[in-house]
Write a protein that holds these residues in place. Sequence first.
Motif, PDB file in Angstrom:
ATOM      1  N   LEU A  60      21.781  -1.520  94.240  1.00  0.00           N
ATOM      2  CA  LEU A  60      22.091  -1.084  92.875  1.00  0.00           C
ATOM      3  C   LEU A  60      20.866  -0.442  92.242  1.00  0.00           C
ATOM      4  N   VAL A  61      21.016   0.792  91.796  1.00  0.00           N
ATOM      5  CA  VAL A  61      19.955   1.514  91.100  1.00  0.00           C
ATOM      6  C   VAL A  61      20.365   1.628  89.640  1.00  0.00           C
ATOM      7  N   ALA A 238      10.859  -2.340  90.558  1.00  0.00           N
ATOM      8  CA  ALA A 238      10.867  -1.543  89.336  1.00  0.00           C
ATOM      9  C   ALA A 238       9.925  -0.350  89.478  1.00  0.00           C
ATOM     10  N   PHE A 239      10.337   0.790  88.947  1.00  0.00           N
ATOM     11  CA  PHE A 239       9.500   1.984  88.968  1.00  0.00           C
ATOM     12  C   PHE A 239       9.921   2.900  87.825  1.00  0.00           C
ATOM     13  N   GLN A 255      15.099   0.551  88.274  1.00  0.00           N
ATOM     14  CA  GLN A 255      14.876  -0.496  89.260  1.00  0.00           C
ATOM     15  C   GLN A 255      15.971  -0.442  90.323  1.00  0.00           C
ATOM     16  N   SER A 256      15.628  -0.923  91.517  1.00  0.00           N
ATOM     17  CA  SER A 256      16.607  -1.069  92.598  1.00  0.00           C
ATOM     18  C   SER A 256      16.701  -2.545  92.954  1.00  0.00           C
ATOM     19  N   ALA A 257      17.903  -3.013  93.233  1.00  0.00           N
ATOM     20  CA  ALA A 257      18.146  -4.416  93.584  1.00  0.00           C
ATOM     21  C   ALA A 257      18.971  -4.450  94.864  1.00  0.00           C
ATOM     22  N   ASP A 258      18.445  -5.106  95.892  1.00  0.00           N
ATOM     23  CA  ASP A 258      19.060  -5.099  97.217  1.00  0.00           C
ATOM     24  C   ASP A 258      19.038  -6.512  97.775  1.00  0.00           C
ATOM     25  N   ARG A 259      20.132  -6.942  98.394  1.00  0.00           N
ATOM     26  CA  ARG A 259      20.230  -8.296  98.938  1.00  0.00           C
ATOM     27  C   ARG A 259      20.161  -8.264 100.460  1.00  0.00           C
ATOM     28  N   PHE A 260      19.418  -9.233 101.038  1.00  0.00           N
ATOM     29  CA  PHE A 260      19.278  -9.334 102.489  1.00  0.00           C
ATOM     30  C   PHE A 260      19.968 -10.615 102.959  1.00  0.00           C
ATOM     31  N   ASN A 261      21.147 -10.460 103.528  1.00  0.00           N
ATOM     32  CA  ASN A 261      21.870 -11.589 104.112  1.00  0.00           C
ATOM     33  C   ASN A 261      22.747 -11.067 105.245  1.00  0.00           C
ATOM     34  N   GLY A 262      23.221 -11.980 106.094  1.00  0.00           N
ATOM     35  CA  GLY A 262      24.031 -11.525 107.218  1.00  0.00           C
ATOM     36  C   GLY A 262      24.395 -12.646 108.162  1.00  0.00           C
TER      37      GLY A 262
END
Length: 284
Positions: A60-61, A238-239, A255-262
């Motif tokens: 999400l940006v 954040a940038f 800002q970008s928000a990214d989730r790492f799961n799997g």
Amino acid sequence: MNKSILATAALAASAATALAADLPSLKAPPPVYVPPPVIWTGFYVGLNAGYNFSNNNTNLVTSAPLLPGAGIFTWALSANAGLPAQNNGFIGGGQAGYNWQFARNFLVGVEADIQGVAASGGSQTALTAVPFAATVFFTTYDARRNLDYLGTVRGRVGFLFTPTLLIYGTGGLAYGGIRNDLGLFQFSTIAPFGVGASSSSDTRVGWTAGGGVEWMFWPNWSAKVEYLYYDLGRVTNAFALIRVPPGIGLYAATQSADRFNGNIVRAGINYHFNWGPAPILASY
């Protein structure tokens, strides 16, 4: 006379031989093979290999204007987007642990492992368009993410369905090395406008849970098939968006928000040192 005596002796010897053949043999039977006891208690080490299926997440940006004006407001909002994000790839490494067998056919233990992830990079490019007045504002995105390695420290609780077949559940801590990069460029049908980028590299800590089946197919050697779900949480960067060519400087906070799961499906092989005593168990 002599012939009669010799014939009688021969007949007696033949009868004795026949009688001896009918007597039971005194020779001991061959020893019965007794397999060594199956010992689960003790330390073990091993190797594993499988595949990592990351969940279908969205990077999400989100962006908000830092300066007044309808044009700046539209430029900032046009940077908002949802970019598909995945990390799939082969995974392989090693594990070590300790088992303790108790209460007839139950087992508890602890295991630690670490794996490298091959071909784990996921990249996504996208283009959005927002009309404004007599022109159109465009935003291009280049998003990249990597899961470089993944490790766990887990407890295990299992049931011995047979002396050599273990069914178990497992769960505990997960950790992994992640990289997350995003670059975007904004332009219109008239001229370029602004750019922004973020990059991060970190070791994330989360949790994992799953289960598997392990078979002691030979003394000291076992093979397993295992499934694990892992979640390393959400990474937020954040940038700022900067005007190109320079003129009004920073015009949006982004800002970008990214989730790492799997999910991991893997097979492994273990060597057991069998330092524990042989279990005293009732028959199954």
